[in-house]
Design a protein around this motif. Structure first.
Motif, PDB file in Angstrom:
ATOM      1  N   VAL A 199       0.844  -1.200   0.000  1.00 31.77           N
ATOM      2  CA  VAL A 199       0.000   0.000   0.000  1.00 31.77           C
ATOM      3  C   VAL A 199       0.874   1.244   0.000  1.00 31.77           C
ATOM      4  O   VAL A 199       0.584   2.215  -0.706  1.00 31.77           O
ATOM      5  N   GLU A 200       1.951   1.227   0.779  1.00 27.82           N
ATOM      6  CA  GLU A 200       2.874   2.371   0.787  1.00 27.82           C
ATOM      7  C   GLU A 200       3.454   2.607  -0.606  1.00 27.82           C
ATOM      8  O   GLU A 200       3.550   3.747  -1.065  1.00 27.82           O
ATOM      9  N   THR A 256       0.726   3.898  -2.972  1.00 30.10           N
ATOM     10  CA  THR A 256       0.394   5.279  -2.614  1.00 30.10           C
ATOM     11  C   THR A 256       1.479   6.226  -3.103  1.00 30.10           C
ATOM     12  O   THR A 256       1.195   7.324  -3.602  1.00 30.10           O
ATOM     13  N   THR A 257       2.707   5.801  -3.001  1.00 34.15           N
ATOM     14  CA  THR A 257       3.824   6.625  -3.458  1.00 34.15           C
ATOM     15  C   THR A 257       3.781   6.787  -4.971  1.00 34.15           C
ATOM     16  O   THR A 257       4.035   7.880  -5.499  1.00 34.15           O
ATOM     17  N   PRO A 307      -1.234   7.936  -5.709  1.00 34.66           N
ATOM     18  CA  PRO A 307      -2.162   8.018  -4.576  1.00 34.66           C
ATOM     19  C   PRO A 307      -3.629   7.978  -4.990  1.00 34.66           C
ATOM     20  O   PRO A 307      -4.477   7.525  -4.252  1.00 34.66           O
ATOM     21  N   ILE A 329      -5.388   4.520  -4.758  1.00 31.22           N
ATOM     22  CA  ILE A 329      -5.817   4.062  -3.422  1.00 31.22           C
ATOM     23  C   ILE A 329      -7.217   4.598  -3.133  1.00 31.22           C
ATOM     24  O   ILE A 329      -8.085   3.899  -2.665  1.00 31.22           O
ATOM     25  N   ARG A 330      -7.465   5.870  -3.446  1.00 29.57           N
ATOM     26  CA  ARG A 330      -8.764   6.482  -3.171  1.00 29.57           C
ATOM     27  C   ARG A 330      -9.851   5.858  -4.024  1.00 29.57           C
ATOM     28  O   ARG A 330     -10.992   5.763  -3.628  1.00 29.57           O
TER      29      ARG A 330
END
Length: 86
Positions: free
Chosen positions: A71-72, A75-76, A79, A82-83
């Motif tokens: 996930v990190e 997201t990097t 992003p 993810i939303r």
């Protein structure tokens, strides 16, 4: 009935009672051994299941850590993905 007859019957009765006591004691000992064996088998099974459960917990912990890392990374990189629910 003479005293000899009475003692003869009493001796026979005592022998029968002693035999019954021995049979009962033998049955109880065998029963105790069976229960002891069953208890040992259940303990072995419980130990094996506990080991399996510990392994599952460890694997789950590793998977959760890997998922956090993924996930990190996502997201990097982007992003908005993810939303939007990937």
């Amino acid at each position: 009935m003479t005293p000899t007859d009475i003692f003869g019957f009493a001796g026979t009765a005592a022998s029968v009672v002693a035999a019954l006591v021995m049979v009962r004691a033998s049955w109880q000992m065998n029963s105790a051994q069976v229960w002891k064996g069953e208890a040992e088998a259940q303990k072995t099974r419980a130990d094996r299941l506990q080991d399996d459960l510990n392994e599952i917990k460890d694997r789950l912990t590793r998977i959760e850590a890997e998922n956090r890392r993924l996930v990190e990374l996502i997201t990097t990189l982007d992003p908005s993905r993810i939303r939007s629910g990937l």
